[in-house]
Write a protein that holds these residues in place. Structure first.
Motif, PDB file in Angstrom:
ATOM      1  N   GLU A  53       0.846  -1.191   0.000  1.00 42.17           N
ATOM      2  CA  GLU A  53       0.000   0.000   0.000  1.00 42.17           C
ATOM      3  C   GLU A  53       0.882   1.242   0.000  1.00 42.17           C
ATOM      4  O   GLU A  53       2.060   1.161   0.348  1.00 42.17           O
ATOM      5  CB  GLU A  53      -0.901   0.010   1.242  1.00 42.17           C
ATOM      6  CG  GLU A  53      -1.984  -1.033   1.166  1.00 42.17           C
ATOM      7  CD  GLU A  53      -2.865  -1.032   2.396  1.00 42.17           C
ATOM      8  OE1 GLU A  53      -3.022   0.043   2.993  1.00 42.17           O
ATOM      9  OE2 GLU A  53      -3.360  -2.107   2.744  1.00 42.17           O
ATOM     10  N   LYS A  54       0.300   2.370  -0.417  1.00 40.61           N
ATOM     11  CA  LYS A  54       1.089   3.597  -0.497  1.00 40.61           C
ATOM     12  C   LYS A  54       0.794   4.504   0.696  1.00 40.61           C
ATOM     13  O   LYS A  54      -0.326   4.537   1.186  1.00 40.61           O
ATOM     14  CB  LYS A  54       0.743   4.356  -1.787  1.00 40.61           C
ATOM     15  CG  LYS A  54       1.177   3.627  -3.033  1.00 40.61           C
ATOM     16  CD  LYS A  54       0.974   4.522  -4.256  1.00 40.61           C
ATOM     17  CE  LYS A  54       1.204   3.752  -5.536  1.00 40.61           C
ATOM     18  NZ  LYS A  54       0.156   2.722  -5.794  1.00 40.61           N
ATOM     19  N   VAL A  55       1.814   5.267   1.122  1.00 37.57           N
ATOM     20  CA  VAL A  55       1.588   6.214   2.206  1.00 37.57           C
ATOM     21  C   VAL A  55       0.769   7.384   1.684  1.00 37.57           C
ATOM     22  O   VAL A  55       0.816   7.721   0.500  1.00 37.57           O
ATOM     23  CB  VAL A  55       2.925   6.749   2.775  1.00 37.57           C
ATOM     24  CG1 VAL A  55       3.685   5.653   3.481  1.00 37.57           C
ATOM     25  CG2 VAL A  55       3.775   7.361   1.683  1.00 37.57           C
ATOM     26  N   GLU A  70       5.676  -0.963  -5.505  1.00 39.55           N
ATOM     27  CA  GLU A  70       5.076  -2.297  -5.410  1.00 39.55           C
ATOM     28  C   GLU A  70       6.051  -3.256  -4.758  1.00 39.55           C
ATOM     29  O   GLU A  70       7.253  -2.966  -4.693  1.00 39.55           O
ATOM     30  CB  GLU A  70       4.660  -2.788  -6.791  1.00 39.55           C
ATOM     31  CG  GLU A  70       5.785  -2.784  -7.801  1.00 39.55           C
ATOM     32  CD  GLU A  70       5.332  -3.303  -9.163  1.00 39.55           C
ATOM     33  OE1 GLU A  70       4.133  -3.517  -9.343  1.00 39.55           O
ATOM     34  OE2 GLU A  70       6.190  -3.500 -10.031  1.00 39.55           O
ATOM     35  N   PRO A  71       5.558  -4.379  -4.231  1.00 35.38           N
ATOM     36  CA  PRO A  71       6.447  -5.344  -3.579  1.00 35.38           C
ATOM     37  C   PRO A  71       7.490  -5.876  -4.558  1.00 35.38           C
ATOM     38  O   PRO A  71       7.237  -5.971  -5.753  1.00 35.38           O
ATOM     39  CB  PRO A  71       5.485  -6.463  -3.148  1.00 35.38           C
ATOM     40  CG  PRO A  71       4.146  -5.850  -3.115  1.00 35.38           C
ATOM     41  CD  PRO A  71       4.149  -4.802  -4.165  1.00 35.38           C
TER      42      PRO A  71
ATOM     43  N   GLU B 166      -2.683 -12.324  -0.075  1.00 39.98           N
ATOM     44  CA  GLU B 166      -1.344 -12.597   0.451  1.00 39.98           C
ATOM     45  C   GLU B 166      -0.511 -13.411  -0.532  1.00 39.98           C
ATOM     46  O   GLU B 166       0.688 -13.184  -0.675  1.00 39.98           O
ATOM     47  CB  GLU B 166      -1.447 -13.378   1.773  1.00 39.98           C
ATOM     48  CG  GLU B 166      -1.883 -12.546   2.962  1.00 39.98           C
ATOM     49  CD  GLU B 166      -3.387 -12.557   3.148  1.00 39.98           C
ATOM     50  OE1 GLU B 166      -4.104 -12.813   2.156  1.00 39.98           O
ATOM     51  OE2 GLU B 166      -3.857 -12.303   4.266  1.00 39.98           O
ATOM     52  N   GLN B 167      -1.171 -14.357  -1.198  1.00 37.89           N
ATOM     53  CA  GLN B 167      -0.429 -15.202  -2.149  1.00 37.89           C
ATOM     54  C   GLN B 167       0.150 -14.372  -3.285  1.00 37.89           C
ATOM     55  O   GLN B 167       1.276 -14.587  -3.720  1.00 37.89           O
ATOM     56  CB  GLN B 167      -1.376 -16.240  -2.756  1.00 37.89           C
ATOM     57  CG  GLN B 167      -1.503 -17.492  -1.933  1.00 37.89           C
ATOM     58  CD  GLN B 167      -2.179 -18.587  -2.713  1.00 37.89           C
ATOM     59  OE1 GLN B 167      -2.200 -18.581  -3.939  1.00 37.89           O
ATOM     60  NE2 GLN B 167      -2.732 -19.535  -1.993  1.00 37.89           N
ATOM     61  N   ILE B 168      -0.661 -13.442  -3.788  1.00 34.19           N
ATOM     62  CA  ILE B 168      -0.209 -12.624  -4.913  1.00 34.19           C
ATOM     63  C   ILE B 168       0.964 -11.744  -4.463  1.00 34.19           C
ATOM     64  O   ILE B 168       1.979 -11.630  -5.159  1.00 34.19           O
ATOM     65  CB  ILE B 168      -1.368 -11.751  -5.447  1.00 34.19           C
ATOM     66  CG1 ILE B 168      -2.600 -12.615  -5.730  1.00 34.19           C
ATOM     67  CG2 ILE B 168      -0.945 -10.976  -6.669  1.00 34.19           C
ATOM     68  CD1 ILE B 168      -2.440 -13.605  -6.840  1.00 34.19           C
ATOM     69  N   ALA B 171       4.053 -13.723  -4.108  1.00 41.66           N
ATOM     70  CA  ALA B 171       4.657 -13.995  -5.418  1.00 41.66           C
ATOM     71  C   ALA B 171       5.438 -12.780  -5.915  1.00 41.66           C
ATOM     72  O   ALA B 171       6.509 -12.919  -6.502  1.00 41.66           O
ATOM     73  CB  ALA B 171       3.569 -14.379  -6.419  1.00 41.66           C
ATOM     74  N   GLU B 172       4.901 -11.586  -5.655  1.00 35.89           N
ATOM     75  CA  GLU B 172       5.625 -10.377  -6.067  1.00 35.89           C
ATOM     76  C   GLU B 172       6.970 -10.280  -5.357  1.00 35.89           C
ATOM     77  O   GLU B 172       7.977  -9.914  -5.950  1.00 35.89           O
ATOM     78  CB  GLU B 172       4.794  -9.126  -5.761  1.00 35.89           C
ATOM     79  CG  GLU B 172       3.586  -8.962  -6.660  1.00 35.89           C
ATOM     80  CD  GLU B 172       2.804  -7.719  -6.295  1.00 35.89           C
ATOM     81  OE1 GLU B 172       3.310  -6.611  -6.520  1.00 35.89           O
ATOM     82  OE2 GLU B 172       1.683  -7.844  -5.771  1.00 35.89           O
ATOM     83  N   THR B 173       6.988 -10.639  -4.058  1.00 43.45           N
ATOM     84  CA  THR B 173       8.263 -10.583  -3.337  1.00 43.45           C
ATOM     85  C   THR B 173       9.204 -11.687  -3.799  1.00 43.45           C
ATOM     86  O   THR B 173      10.386 -11.661  -3.490  1.00 43.45           O
ATOM     87  CB  THR B 173       8.081 -10.710  -1.814  1.00 43.45           C
ATOM     88  OG1 THR B 173       7.611 -12.028  -1.524  1.00 43.45           O
ATOM     89  CG2 THR B 173       7.107  -9.695  -1.279  1.00 43.45           C
TER      90      THR B 173
END
Lengths: 276, 272
Positions: A53-55, A70-71, B166-168, B171-173
């Motif tokens: 999420e963004k601040v 993004e992660p 959470e799964q998605i 996967a991104e991490t």
């Protein structure tokens, strides 16, 4: 030098203020435990660090550069649930990250590269104590084993920051202390900074180098959502734990010296009843 | 003892399994015998002997005019249409369903449209299809696709949307791109549901197939039933209906087996 630098961040959902002017400097290789009452924004702060999420206002820097929107693979995560993929075996789950990093089209590696990766993955699986379960599916593992698997899967990416969202909250006390020992060893051996959200104070003081408490400092009874949470306590653990170095105690961690039984009772843990 | 706790011994359970079928056959035999005793030329409930003769004529005797074995040509042309219709529907469901499930752009673009299309009664579209696509194979396959695909798409999109967020993120991490999330995380977890959905849509697919064939075709199981209806040939209609039922049941069974074989983890997760 700071690994993570959180500067005056605010997080709002519409009218609801969740985090209010939170600033936090996290040193590299530290193990920060975020504690606080339910719904005070611990997990929100973690999601912000993750990039999920963004601040609303403020900045978060990772090693001096702004956090991507993004992660990504530099920040690993383990959740309380849904951290592993049910359709993959233990071995495939652990191999998934490096496989996707290497093969951008099919997300798989083949031949010698695959064999080398499988060996690395097996070593990691053994490291977290899951040797022998390589061909099982997550549904065949117990809760504690699933969390070990989630750790192994995240650590394969060698993240600079590992984020844990109440990772051991659903485990039995005995299994939890085993996995605490594993967590401390991994943190000692691997070059990473850890931020863990927990509602268990005992866990926070057992694992952390620093315990940060979030909470609402002011409230408006007629409009509870008006004010967000801020940092209420920031405690450095003494004697200081240093990653990779032993403390003045020559054990991994001495059982009982940081026993906060009254706190445990206060959080309502049934395994820690106290006679008062 | 409560009824809900009264469990059957295996032989009793087997006997009960076959009882309704036996009862149905018995009722037919009694009805047929009583009607034939009254009128030996009765066509409504023909005796098993005349049904067997009709089966022999349709399946094992070459047609006098064309030299084809009619039952097999009919089966082949029907299964071709059904296979094409269900194949196209499955492919559409896979691409559009997963697209809607993971891409916000696709979701905004297609969710209202697919919901709208799935509410159109397909049989009401049949005349339009026949007029615009002609009376050939295309219109029949199109009817099956229009009848089946929107429901499969919605079902699959629901399944994908129900995957834990959470799964998605996890996967991104693990360095996954959108494409890799689609093929390594979402697709494998959507496949079991896609097969179940295909199984459930077999019935409607047969319905649309037979409806289309009844109106215009030159071969096919539905075509044959509606052709011989004109001569009240119940001795042909009964075995055809039984054959269609058998085909549908076999397909259902085969897909279920495939499901268990391909996705062992899905059974462990409680058949998700």
């Amino acid at each position: 030098m700071t690994a993570l630098s959180v500067k005056n961040i605010w997080k709002e959902y519409g009218q609801q203020v969740v985090l209010e002017n939170v600033s936090l400097e996290i040193a590299p290789r530290s193990f920060v435990a975020l504690v606080g009452p339910s719904g005070c924004g611990k997990s929100t702060l973690l999601r912000l660090l993750l990039g999920q999420e963004k601040v609303t206002r403020g900045t978060i820097l990772l090693d001096g550069t702004a956090l991507p929107d993004e992660p990504g693979p530099d920040r690993g995560v383990v959740y309380q649930k849904y951290s592993v993929f049910p359709h993959l075996t233990v071995l495939s789950n652990v191999m998934l990250g490096p496989e996707m990093q290497a093969g951008r089209i099919w997300g798989r590696s083949f031949g010698a590269a695959r064999r080398a990766l499988a060996d690395t993955a097996r070593a990691m699986i053994a490291e977290v104590g899951l040797a022998g379960s390589e061909d099982k599916y997550p549904a065949q593992l117990s809760g504690g084993m699933q969390q070990r698997l989630a750790l192994a899967q995240a650590l394969m990416m060698q993240p600079r920051v590992l984020l844990l969202d109440e990772p051991f909250g659903a485990l039995d006390p005995g299994i939890r202390s085993d996995i605490h020992r594993l967590m401390l060893r991994l943190w000692n051996e691997l070059p990473m900074t850890v931020v863990m959200v927990t509602h268990d104070l005992r866990e926070a003081f057992t694992l952390g180098t620093r315990v940060v408490a979030l909470g609402r400092t002011r409230t408006l009874p007629e409009d509870v959502m008006r004010y967000g949470a801020a940092i209420t306590k920031d405690i450095d653990i003494w004697p200081p734990r240093k990653a990779g170095a032993s403390t003045i105690f020559q054990t991994e961690y001495a059982l009982g010296w940081d026993d906060l039984t009254p706190h445990g009772a206060a959080t309502g843990r049934p395994d820690q009843r106290t006679e008062t | 003892m409560r009824l809900i706790n009264q469990h059957l011994s295996p032989p009793a359970a087997t006997a009960l399994k076959f009882a309704p079928f036996a009862l149905l056959i018995l009722a037919y035999l009694l009805g047929s015998a009583s009607r034939l005793a009254e009128n030996p030329n009765d066509k409504l409930l023909p005796a098993f002997s005349s049904i067997a003769a009709a089966v022999d004529l349709m399946a094992f005797t070459p047609d006098r005019r064309t030299g084809d074995y009619l039952l097999w040509t009919d089966t082949w042309s029907s299964l071709k249409r059904l296979g094409a219709g269900l194949g196209i529907s499955t492919a559409l469901a896979l691409v559009i369903g997963i697209g809607i499930g993971i891409l916000p752009f696709f979701r905004a673009l297609l969710v209202p449209f697919v919901s709208f299309v799935s509410m159109v009664p397909p049989l009401a579209l049949l005349p339009i299809l026949f007029i615009s696509l002609g009376l050939g194979e295309t219109s029949k396959i199109a009817l099956i696709v229009i009848g089946v695909a929107p429901i499969m798409i919605r079902d699959l999109a629901q399944t994908v949307l129900a995957l834990p967020r959470e799964q998605i993120v996890k996967a991104e991490t693990l360095s996954a791109s959108s494409w890799l999330i689609a093929i390594r995380i979402v697709l494998p977890q959507a496949m079991p549901r896609l097969l179940s959905s295909l199984r459930l849509q077999l019935g409607p697919a047969f319905l649309f197939l037979i409806a289309a064939e009844a109106i215009s075709a030159d071969s096919g199981l539905g075509y044959r039933i509606f052709l011989v209806r004109r001569y009240l040939s119940m001795d042909v209609i009964f075995p055809y209906v039984a054959w269609i039922t058998f085909l549908a049941a076999s397909a259902d069974f085969a897909i279920d087996r495939l499901h268990r074989k391909l996705f062992p983890w899905s059974e462990l997760e409680g058949g998700r």
